[in-house]
Design a protein around this motif. Structure first.
Motif, PDB file in Angstrom:
ATOM      1  N   ALA A 206       5.434  -5.534 -15.136  1.00 12.45           N
ATOM      2  CA  ALA A 206       4.222  -4.784 -15.493  1.00 12.45           C
ATOM      3  C   ALA A 206       2.985  -5.651 -15.261  1.00 12.45           C
ATOM      4  O   ALA A 206       1.963  -5.164 -14.761  1.00 12.45           O
ATOM      5  CB  ALA A 206       4.305  -4.320 -16.942  1.00 12.45           C
ATOM      6  N   ALA A 207       3.077  -6.935 -15.596  1.00 10.51           N
ATOM      7  CA  ALA A 207       1.938  -7.842 -15.410  1.00 10.51           C
ATOM      8  C   ALA A 207       1.628  -8.032 -13.928  1.00 10.51           C
ATOM      9  O   ALA A 207       0.454  -8.070 -13.527  1.00 10.51           O
ATOM     10  CB  ALA A 207       2.226  -9.185 -16.072  1.00 10.51           C
ATOM     11  N   GLN A 208       2.647  -8.144 -13.098  1.00 16.24           N
ATOM     12  CA  GLN A 208       2.421  -8.265 -11.657  1.00 16.24           C
ATOM     13  C   GLN A 208       1.810  -6.987 -11.088  1.00 16.24           C
ATOM     14  O   GLN A 208       0.896  -7.043 -10.262  1.00 16.24           O
ATOM     15  CB  GLN A 208       3.735  -8.555 -10.924  1.00 16.24           C
ATOM     16  CG  GLN A 208       4.215  -9.977 -11.041  1.00 16.24           C
ATOM     17  CD  GLN A 208       5.569 -10.157 -10.403  1.00 16.24           C
ATOM     18  OE1 GLN A 208       6.489  -9.365 -10.641  1.00 16.24           O
ATOM     19  NE2 GLN A 208       5.714 -11.193  -9.593  1.00 16.24           N
ATOM     20  N   ARG A 209       2.314  -5.835 -11.536  1.00 13.44           N
ATOM     21  CA  ARG A 209       1.771  -4.565 -11.056  1.00 13.44           C
ATOM     22  C   ARG A 209       0.284  -4.457 -11.378  1.00 13.44           C
ATOM     23  O   ARG A 209      -0.520  -4.041 -10.538  1.00 13.44           O
ATOM     24  CB  ARG A 209       2.516  -3.390 -11.675  1.00 13.44           C
ATOM     25  CG  ARG A 209       3.899  -3.176 -11.114  1.00 13.44           C
ATOM     26  CD  ARG A 209       4.615  -2.037 -11.867  1.00 13.44           C
ATOM     27  NE  ARG A 209       5.974  -1.912 -11.459  1.00 13.44           N
ATOM     28  CZ  ARG A 209       6.406  -1.141 -10.465  1.00 13.44           C
ATOM     29  NH1 ARG A 209       5.552  -0.402  -9.800  1.00 13.44           N
ATOM     30  NH2 ARG A 209       7.678  -1.103 -10.157  1.00 13.44           N
ATOM     31  N   GLU A 210      -0.075  -4.833 -12.598  1.00 11.11           N
ATOM     32  CA  GLU A 210      -1.480  -4.755 -13.011  1.00 11.11           C
ATOM     33  C   GLU A 210      -2.341  -5.740 -12.226  1.00 11.11           C
ATOM     34  O   GLU A 210      -3.427  -5.389 -11.760  1.00 11.11           O
ATOM     35  CB  GLU A 210      -1.608  -4.990 -14.513  1.00 11.11           C
ATOM     36  CG  GLU A 210      -3.016  -4.832 -15.051  1.00 11.11           C
ATOM     37  CD  GLU A 210      -3.634  -3.454 -14.784  1.00 11.11           C
ATOM     38  OE1 GLU A 210      -4.875  -3.399 -14.599  1.00 11.11           O
ATOM     39  OE2 GLU A 210      -2.914  -2.441 -14.760  1.00 11.11           O
ATOM     40  N   ALA A 211      -1.870  -6.977 -12.067  1.00 14.63           N
ATOM     41  CA  ALA A 211      -2.638  -7.984 -11.330  1.00 14.63           C
ATOM     42  C   ALA A 211      -2.786  -7.585  -9.864  1.00 14.63           C
ATOM     43  O   ALA A 211      -3.872  -7.713  -9.284  1.00 14.63           O
ATOM     44  CB  ALA A 211      -1.954  -9.350 -11.452  1.00 14.63           C
ATOM     45  N   LEU A 212      -1.718  -7.086  -9.286  1.00 19.55           N
ATOM     46  CA  LEU A 212      -1.757  -6.652  -7.888  1.00 19.55           C
ATOM     47  C   LEU A 212      -2.700  -5.460  -7.729  1.00 19.55           C
ATOM     48  O   LEU A 212      -3.489  -5.400  -6.777  1.00 19.55           O
ATOM     49  CB  LEU A 212      -0.345  -6.313  -7.420  1.00 19.55           C
ATOM     50  CG  LEU A 212      -0.097  -6.205  -5.929  1.00 19.55           C
ATOM     51  CD1 LEU A 212      -0.471  -7.478  -5.192  1.00 19.55           C
ATOM     52  CD2 LEU A 212       1.370  -5.866  -5.673  1.00 19.55           C
ATOM     53  N   LYS A 213      -2.647  -4.546  -8.668  1.00 12.26           N
ATOM     54  CA  LYS A 213      -3.534  -3.378  -8.643  1.00 12.26           C
ATOM     55  C   LYS A 213      -5.000  -3.818  -8.675  1.00 12.26           C
ATOM     56  O   LYS A 213      -5.807  -3.373  -7.852  1.00 12.26           O
ATOM     57  CB  LYS A 213      -3.223  -2.463  -9.827  1.00 12.26           C
ATOM     58  CG  LYS A 213      -4.158  -1.288  -9.972  1.00 12.26           C
ATOM     59  CD  LYS A 213      -3.812  -0.484 -11.214  1.00 12.26           C
ATOM     60  CE  LYS A 213      -4.846   0.570 -11.500  1.00 12.26           C
ATOM     61  NZ  LYS A 213      -4.537   1.310 -12.738  1.00 12.26           N
ATOM     62  N   ARG A 214      -5.346  -4.703  -9.609  1.00 15.89           N
ATOM     63  CA  ARG A 214      -6.732  -5.184  -9.724  1.00 15.89           C
ATOM     64  C   ARG A 214      -7.172  -5.885  -8.437  1.00 15.89           C
ATOM     65  O   ARG A 214      -8.265  -5.656  -7.937  1.00 15.89           O
ATOM     66  CB  ARG A 214      -6.884  -6.127 -10.912  1.00 15.89           C
ATOM     67  CG  ARG A 214      -6.976  -5.431 -12.250  1.00 15.89           C
ATOM     68  CD  ARG A 214      -7.435  -6.361 -13.369  1.00 15.89           C
ATOM     69  NE  ARG A 214      -6.746  -7.633 -13.379  1.00 15.89           N
ATOM     70  CZ  ARG A 214      -5.637  -7.912 -14.066  1.00 15.89           C
ATOM     71  NH1 ARG A 214      -5.101  -6.986 -14.831  1.00 15.89           N
ATOM     72  NH2 ARG A 214      -5.080  -9.101 -14.002  1.00 15.89           N
TER      73      ARG A 214
ATOM     74  N   ASP B  32       7.297   0.854  -1.327  1.00 17.65           N
ATOM     75  CA  ASP B  32       6.509   1.639  -0.392  1.00 17.65           C
ATOM     76  C   ASP B  32       5.024   1.428  -0.704  1.00 17.65           C
ATOM     77  O   ASP B  32       4.488   2.004  -1.653  1.00 17.65           O
ATOM     78  CB  ASP B  32       6.894   3.120  -0.520  1.00 17.65           C
ATOM     79  CG  ASP B  32       6.174   4.020   0.464  1.00 17.65           C
ATOM     80  OD1 ASP B  32       5.076   3.674   0.945  1.00 17.65           O
ATOM     81  OD2 ASP B  32       6.719   5.107   0.739  1.00 17.65           O
ATOM     82  N   VAL B  33       4.383   0.590   0.094  1.00 16.25           N
ATOM     83  CA  VAL B  33       2.985   0.230  -0.158  1.00 16.25           C
ATOM     84  C   VAL B  33       2.075   1.448  -0.039  1.00 16.25           C
ATOM     85  O   VAL B  33       1.190   1.638  -0.881  1.00 16.25           O
ATOM     86  CB  VAL B  33       2.538  -0.917   0.771  1.00 16.25           C
ATOM     87  CG1 VAL B  33       1.041  -1.175   0.646  1.00 16.25           C
ATOM     88  CG2 VAL B  33       3.329  -2.188   0.453  1.00 16.25           C
ATOM     89  N   ALA B  34       2.270   2.284   0.961  1.00 19.63           N
ATOM     90  CA  ALA B  34       1.407   3.457   1.141  1.00 19.63           C
ATOM     91  C   ALA B  34       1.468   4.391  -0.067  1.00 19.63           C
ATOM     92  O   ALA B  34       0.431   4.863  -0.554  1.00 19.63           O
ATOM     93  CB  ALA B  34       1.786   4.204   2.415  1.00 19.63           C
ATOM     94  N   ALA B  35       2.663   4.643  -0.584  1.00 14.23           N
ATOM     95  CA  ALA B  35       2.808   5.497  -1.770  1.00 14.23           C
ATOM     96  C   ALA B  35       2.150   4.848  -2.978  1.00 14.23           C
ATOM     97  O   ALA B  35       1.475   5.519  -3.766  1.00 14.23           O
ATOM     98  CB  ALA B  35       4.287   5.773  -2.050  1.00 14.23           C
ATOM     99  N   TRP B  36       2.334   3.532  -3.137  1.00 10.25           N
ATOM    100  CA  TRP B  36       1.738   2.815  -4.266  1.00 10.25           C
ATOM    101  C   TRP B  36       0.209   2.854  -4.180  1.00 10.25           C
ATOM    102  O   TRP B  36      -0.462   3.048  -5.202  1.00 10.25           O
ATOM    103  CB  TRP B  36       2.252   1.376  -4.297  1.00 10.25           C
ATOM    104  CG  TRP B  36       1.623   0.534  -5.352  1.00 10.25           C
ATOM    105  CD1 TRP B  36       1.818   0.617  -6.703  1.00 10.25           C
ATOM    106  CD2 TRP B  36       0.672  -0.503  -5.160  1.00 10.25           C
ATOM    107  NE1 TRP B  36       1.054  -0.322  -7.347  1.00 10.25           N
ATOM    108  CE2 TRP B  36       0.341  -1.023  -6.411  1.00 10.25           C
ATOM    109  CE3 TRP B  36       0.085  -1.063  -4.025  1.00 10.25           C
ATOM    110  CZ2 TRP B  36      -0.553  -2.071  -6.587  1.00 10.25           C
ATOM    111  CZ3 TRP B  36      -0.813  -2.102  -4.188  1.00 10.25           C
ATOM    112  CH2 TRP B  36      -1.119  -2.593  -5.448  1.00 10.25           C
ATOM    113  N   LEU B  37      -0.333   2.699  -2.980  1.00  9.06           N
ATOM    114  CA  LEU B  37      -1.791   2.769  -2.823  1.00  9.06           C
ATOM    115  C   LEU B  37      -2.322   4.122  -3.284  1.00  9.06           C
ATOM    116  O   LEU B  37      -3.354   4.193  -3.963  1.00  9.06           O
ATOM    117  CB  LEU B  37      -2.190   2.508  -1.370  1.00  9.06           C
ATOM    118  CG  LEU B  37      -1.999   1.078  -0.878  1.00  9.06           C
ATOM    119  CD1 LEU B  37      -2.237   0.997   0.625  1.00  9.06           C
ATOM    120  CD2 LEU B  37      -2.883   0.099  -1.629  1.00  9.06           C
TER     121      LEU B  37
END
Length: 150
Positions: free
Chosen positions: A100-108, A138-143
């Motif tokens: 969860a922490a990586q997802r948030e940091a990557l998102k920011r 899937d980077v495109a879906a995540w974006l």
């Protein structure tokens, strides 16, 4: 710069990786490493969400020679490469292991990057080098999930 490329370390879920380890993997002479002059990534996303700078850059839209990393053959002079720790299950099969922490940091990070450089395409390593699983999602879906349309 044309691309922001997302990678994984291709290490088992839950196993932390240090910047020193990545430097050894990339810059040590073969067979211990790849023998590259430079590490493959600009920024490393640790399991706890910390972002560690591996290669200094001037934060503009150009990839100067001293900023170039070795993340994807044929694309390094026009890309910034970033990496999250993980990407494999315990049997070393591709898996999205982002915490969860990586997802948030990557998102920011990605939202900030896109805000500053909307013309730059954000992709996964597998998008540039088909046949690779990296970054194991899937980077495109995540974006799209985080509100970035390309």
């Amino acid at each position: 710069m044309k691309y922001l490329v997302i990678h994984c370390t291709a290490t088992p879920e839950g196993r932390e990786v240090s910047s020193a380890e990545i430097r050894r993997w990339h810059t040590s002479p073969p067979p211990a490493g790849r023998g590259w002059k430079q590490v493959g990534y600009t920024d490393l996303f640790h399991l706890d969400g910390r972002v560690e700078r591996l290669v200094k850059n001037n934060e503009d839209a150009q990839v100067d020679p001293w900023e170039m990393t070795n993340g994807a053959s044929g694309y390094n002079s026009v890309s910034r490469h970033i990496v999250y720790v993980g990407g494999c299950d315990r049997q070393m099969k591709p898996k999205d292991t982002r915490t969860a922490a990586q997802r948030e940091a990557l998102k920011r990070y990605v939202q900030d990057f896109h805000g500053r450089f909307p013309q730059i395409r954000i992709v996964g390593h597998h998008d540039l080098n088909p046949g690779k699983a990296c970054p194991s999602f899937d980077v495109a879906a995540w974006l799209r999930e985080i509100g970035i349309r390309q």
